[in-house]
Design a protein around this motif. Structure first.
Motif, PDB file in Angstrom:
ATOM      1  N   ASP A   1      47.745  43.427  33.852  1.00  0.00           N
ATOM      2  CA  ASP A   1      47.866  44.864  33.148  1.00  0.00           C
ATOM      3  C   ASP A   1      46.805  44.117  31.814  1.00  0.00           C
ATOM      4  N   ASN A   2      45.640  44.937  31.847  1.00  0.00           N
ATOM      5  CA  ASN A   2      44.909  44.616  30.567  1.00  0.00           C
ATOM      6  C   ASN A   2      45.372  45.510  29.318  1.00  0.00           C
ATOM      7  N   PRO A   3      45.111  45.070  28.146  1.00  0.00           N
ATOM      8  CA  PRO A   3      45.284  45.676  26.847  1.00  0.00           C
ATOM      9  C   PRO A   3      44.706  47.131  27.007  1.00  0.00           C
ATOM     10  N   ASP A   4      43.875  47.251  27.536  1.00  0.00           N
ATOM     11  CA  ASP A   4      42.922  48.515  27.442  1.00  0.00           C
ATOM     12  C   ASP A   4      43.445  49.702  28.421  1.00  0.00           C
ATOM     13  N   GLY A   5      44.552  49.036  29.255  1.00  0.00           N
ATOM     14  CA  GLY A   5      45.277  50.300  29.913  1.00  0.00           C
ATOM     15  C   GLY A   5      44.716  50.095  31.598  1.00  0.00           C
ATOM     16  N   THR A   6      43.745  49.266  31.713  1.00  0.00           N
ATOM     17  CA  THR A   6      43.360  49.186  33.195  1.00  0.00           C
ATOM     18  C   THR A   6      44.291  48.125  33.984  1.00  0.00           C
ATOM     19  N   THR A   7      43.968  47.964  35.100  1.00  0.00           N
ATOM     20  CA  THR A   7      45.074  46.961  35.972  1.00  0.00           C
ATOM     21  C   THR A   7      44.085  46.301  36.850  1.00  0.00           C
ATOM     22  N   GLU A   8      44.115  45.149  37.022  1.00  0.00           N
ATOM     23  CA  GLU A   8      43.279  44.495  37.922  1.00  0.00           C
ATOM     24  C   GLU A   8      44.516  43.700  38.905  1.00  0.00           C
ATOM     25  N   TRP A   9      44.050  43.443  40.115  1.00  0.00           N
ATOM     26  CA  TRP A   9      44.841  42.732  41.116  1.00  0.00           C
ATOM     27  C   TRP A   9      44.075  41.648  41.744  1.00  0.00           C
TER      28      TRP A   9
ATOM     29  N   THR B   1      41.847  31.114  48.529  1.00  0.00           N
ATOM     30  CA  THR B   1      42.566  32.071  49.707  1.00  0.00           C
ATOM     31  C   THR B   1      41.529  32.778  50.305  1.00  0.00           C
ATOM     32  N   LYS B   2      41.776  33.445  51.400  1.00  0.00           N
ATOM     33  CA  LYS B   2      41.138  34.418  52.136  1.00  0.00           C
ATOM     34  C   LYS B   2      40.509  35.497  51.152  1.00  0.00           C
ATOM     35  N   ALA B   3      39.236  35.593  51.417  1.00  0.00           N
ATOM     36  CA  ALA B   3      38.701  36.658  50.317  1.00  0.00           C
ATOM     37  C   ALA B   3      39.532  37.833  50.363  1.00  0.00           C
ATOM     38  N   ALA B   4      40.114  38.357  49.211  1.00  0.00           N
ATOM     39  CA  ALA B   4      40.993  39.613  49.085  1.00  0.00           C
ATOM     40  C   ALA B   4      40.276  40.972  49.679  1.00  0.00           C
ATOM     41  N   GLY B   5      41.050  41.566  50.389  1.00  0.00           N
ATOM     42  CA  GLY B   5      40.356  42.956  50.836  1.00  0.00           C
ATOM     43  C   GLY B   5      38.915  42.823  51.450  1.00  0.00           C
ATOM     44  N   THR B   6      38.966  41.881  52.505  1.00  0.00           N
ATOM     45  CA  THR B   6      37.745  41.836  53.082  1.00  0.00           C
ATOM     46  C   THR B   6      37.628  43.001  54.065  1.00  0.00           C
ATOM     47  N   ASP B   7      38.712  43.661  54.287  1.00  0.00           N
ATOM     48  CA  ASP B   7      38.279  44.945  55.097  1.00  0.00           C
ATOM     49  C   ASP B   7      38.295  45.962  53.897  1.00  0.00           C
ATOM     50  N   SER B   8      37.671  47.087  54.330  1.00  0.00           N
ATOM     51  CA  SER B   8      37.411  47.992  53.200  1.00  0.00           C
ATOM     52  C   SER B   8      38.701  48.880  52.673  1.00  0.00           C
ATOM     53  N   LEU B   9      39.559  48.838  53.718  1.00  0.00           N
ATOM     54  CA  LEU B   9      40.742  49.696  53.386  1.00  0.00           C
ATOM     55  C   LEU B   9      41.700  48.962  52.277  1.00  0.00           C
ATOM     56  N   THR B  10      41.635  47.710  52.117  1.00  0.00           N
ATOM     57  CA  THR B  10      42.755  47.214  51.202  1.00  0.00           C
ATOM     58  C   THR B  10      42.382  47.450  49.656  1.00  0.00           C
ATOM     59  N   PRO B  11      41.107  47.427  49.282  1.00  0.00           N
ATOM     60  CA  PRO B  11      40.826  47.763  47.892  1.00  0.00           C
ATOM     61  C   PRO B  11      41.369  49.369  47.403  1.00  0.00           C
ATOM     62  N   GLN B  12      40.969  50.106  48.521  1.00  0.00           N
ATOM     63  CA  GLN B  12      41.347  51.540  48.400  1.00  0.00           C
ATOM     64  C   GLN B  12      42.868  51.735  48.195  1.00  0.00           C
ATOM     65  N   LEU B  13      43.354  51.170  49.283  1.00  0.00           N
ATOM     66  CA  LEU B  13      44.952  51.231  49.046  1.00  0.00           C
ATOM     67  C   LEU B  13      45.596  50.578  47.780  1.00  0.00           C
ATOM     68  N   MET B  14      44.966  49.366  47.291  1.00  0.00           N
ATOM     69  CA  MET B  14      45.460  48.820  45.975  1.00  0.00           C
ATOM     70  C   MET B  14      45.020  49.719  44.870  1.00  0.00           C
ATOM     71  N   GLU B  15      43.990  50.758  45.010  1.00  0.00           N
ATOM     72  CA  GLU B  15      43.736  51.537  44.072  1.00  0.00           C
ATOM     73  C   GLU B  15      44.756  52.658  43.927  1.00  0.00           C
TER      74      GLU B  15
ATOM     75  N   ILE C   1      48.015  52.287  44.708  1.00  0.00           N
ATOM     76  CA  ILE C   1      49.043  51.644  44.681  1.00  0.00           C
ATOM     77  C   ILE C   1      49.114  51.636  43.113  1.00  0.00           C
ATOM     78  N   ILE C   2      47.913  51.112  42.236  1.00  0.00           N
ATOM     79  CA  ILE C   2      48.052  50.743  40.994  1.00  0.00           C
ATOM     80  C   ILE C   2      47.861  52.015  40.159  1.00  0.00           C
ATOM     81  N   LYS C   3      47.446  53.136  40.893  1.00  0.00           N
ATOM     82  CA  LYS C   3      47.484  54.588  40.433  1.00  0.00           C
ATOM     83  C   LYS C   3      48.936  54.917  40.331  1.00  0.00           C
ATOM     84  N   LEU C   4      49.532  54.804  41.419  1.00  0.00           N
ATOM     85  CA  LEU C   4      51.092  55.186  41.370  1.00  0.00           C
ATOM     86  C   LEU C   4      51.875  54.628  40.384  1.00  0.00           C
TER      87      LEU C   4
END
Length: 503
Positions: free
Chosen positions: A491-499, A443-457, A459-462
């Motif tokens: 959702d990882n067992p240690d409570g972190t979440t990756e996207w 797929t197109k590299a995720a979050g090639t723009d700098s905004l996407t990772p921040q937004l994802m962060e 959303i995940i926090k919320l």
RNA sequence: GGCGGCGUGGCCAAGUGGUCUAAGGCGACGGAUUGCAAAUCCGUUAUCGUGGGUUCGAAUCCCACCGCCGCCUCCA
């Protein structure tokens, strides 16, 4: 480590030794450009492009030639039917061919000789054969006399006597000296497409073009000649006869033939596999197929079967392969996301892994990765067994996933293990790329723009807050909505979440 | 009629004399994990078309048989 190749000529796996040290010439029979190409036309190109890449990896200087047949009966008929010239037809169809090659990452072909550009060379070669009385004129056509070639039938293991009965070859031109003789030059009328020659106006036979173009570009004796198994007889047999007779030298050292593509269709409850053919109407143009599946997956599909075996084509089969390949991409993309580093375009560094590896699990892991590389290359050395090689890639993926899980389970907080895992990821892309696989994320590299990772962060926090509040309805709504955007949460067992952006 | 290929788990597919009661993928089932999922991990899921033979030993060699496919006309 030495490459061994199955040679159709000897029917044995032979140690590969190039004719000229350090150099390899490969010739592959290309398409007749009269109808849109289908997947069958790309099996050979995928395989030999991958083989060339592997030979380069092994240090050879490789020249790869694929011919374009742009003159013959089929072309003339089709052009006439469509009311265009054969040149127009050739241009249109070959454009589609080149486009598909590019999409399939087949970028190693050095020459695409066109038959029509080699007419003078062909006339020259026929002359040469005539001088040896191996070519003769009958009914205005020029034929090759197979009895002038003492090992005619060596490739296909056929004896002329056996070919008569049951053959559909009807008693046609009675002027031929032998039934097995084939046309080098066919005479044509004044208003047909043709070229002037010492034998009158005409056009070349099919077999002569490959002899001429291959020897012109690769020398009178070259290393590897490829093609579909259906070409062994008569085409390749005739090529050998002409070339050898003309040059007085061996023509090709290794003949490699790939299995044919078949189509799996269901009739009633029975599955059956049959050859792709126009008459059966089971052909899908390559352009259509490339719309339906990522080209990288199609390439992966082709290479996940050993080249000498037939490939049964079906949507189910490709889908299954695609799911498997996705597991590899998913890990690669995940490693990139975790480390923030490019693992598609950097080479693995085993030494760095070894330096970094302190604990026993780290050392074991490093060792496993090195072993995987070894087995991968061994598989390719064994008659270019890409299927077995790819299997080791899957095992490597499992090794990395397990390592990541274990590290996490042990509550590893330092990120050193990620450095090691990252090198393993690089090993996967590195090995894959030897065959032209895993050159890019699917797929197109995720979050090639700098905004996407921040937004994802954000959303995940919320969502995490919602989950802490046991507001699962909200957290699931967020997850589903992201899923619709092809973003998967982990959702990882240690409570972190990756996207991850999925294909 | 001649030449050639193929038959491995539910499907795809490696392996062609001993490490094979058989790699890998898809699927299925069970477990770990999870709030539930997803992802991931762990486990289960085959004696290799049939019948003989050779061998200390065969999916792998030989013979016979059955079934499928291709080539001998154009085809990658």
């Amino acid at each position: 480590m030495a490459l061994r190749i199955y040679n159709t000529l000897t029917r044995e796996k032979e140690l590969f030794e190039s004719v000229n040290p350090g150099k390899v010439g490969i010739y592959l029979c290309g398409p007749t450009v009269y109808k849109p190409c289908h997947i069958g036309h790309f099996i050979g190109p995928v395989i030999f492009d991958a083989l060339k890449k592997y030979l380069i990896y092994k240090g050879y200087n490789v020249t790869f030639v694929v011919n374009i047949t742009d003159v013959d009966d089929k072309m003339i008929n089709e052009a006439q039917k469509r009311g265009i010239t054969t040149e127009q037809l050739a241009r249109e169809i070959s454009a589609g061919y080149y486009e598909a090659l590019e999409k399939l990452n087949i970028d190693s072909i050095d020459h695409f000789p066109h038959a029509t550009s080699y007419i003078p060379h062909m006339i020259q070669l026929i002359h040469k054969l005539g001088d040896q009385d191996a070519a003769y004129i009958a009914d205005g056509d020029v034929y090759f006399d197979v009895t002038k070639c003492d090992n005619y039938g060596c490739l296909s293991n056929r004896k002329q006597e056996d070919q008569l009965e049951g053959s559909r070859q009807l008693a046609g031109s009675s002027q031929k000296r032998n039934n097995a003789d084939f046309a080098l030059w066919k005479s044509v009328g004044p208003d047909e497409i043709g070229w002037e020659s010492p034998w009158g106006r005409g056009r070349p036979g099919w077999h002569i073009e490959c002899s001429v173009m291959s020897m012109d570009l690769l020398g009178e004796t070259f290393d590897i000649h490829g093609g579909g198994m259906d070409l062994i007889f008569p085409h390749h047999e005739n090529e050998i006869a002409q070339s050898q007779t003309a040059s007085g030298k061996p023509y090709v050292k290794y003949w490699m033939h790939n299995g044919l593509t078949r189509v799996r269709t269901k009739s009633g409850s029975e599955w059956k596999a049959e050859k792709m053919s126009k008459s059966l109407g089971n052909i899908k143009p390559i352009a259509e197929l490339l719309e339906e599946y990522p080209p990288a997956i199609l390439r992966f599909f082709v290479l996940s079967t050993h080249y000498r075996r037939p490939i049964d084509f079906s949507d189910e089969a490709i889908t299954a392969v695609q799911k498997g390949a996705n597991n590899i991409y998913r890990l690669l993309d995940r490693l990139e996301a975790l480390t923030g580093d490019d693992i598609y375009h950097t080479k693995p560094n085993i030494a760095a892994m070894e330096n970094q590896a302190q604990s026993e699990p780290d050392k074991k892991f490093t060792e496993d990765v090195a072993q995987a590389q070894l087995r991968y290359l061994e598989a390719l050395d064994d008659d270019f067994n890409t299927a077995a090689a790819i299997a080791t890639l899957f095992e490597l993926v499992n090794t990395v996933n397990r390592y990541l899980d274990d590290q996490r389970a042990q509550g590893q907080t330092n990120k050193e293990f990620l450095t090691i895992a990252q090198e393993a990821g690089r090993m996967i892309t590195h090995l894959g790329q030897i065959l032209g696989l895993f050159t890019h994320p699917l797929t197109k590299a995720a979050g090639t723009d700098s905004l996407t990772p921040q937004l994802m962060e954000l959303i995940i926090k919320l969502r995490k807050q919602a989950r802490t509040d046991k507001n699962f309805q909200l957290s699931d709504t967020i997850r589903d909505a992201l899923k619709n955007l092809n973003i998967t949460l982990r959702d990882n067992p240690d409570g972190t979440t990756e996207w991850q952006l999925e294909s």
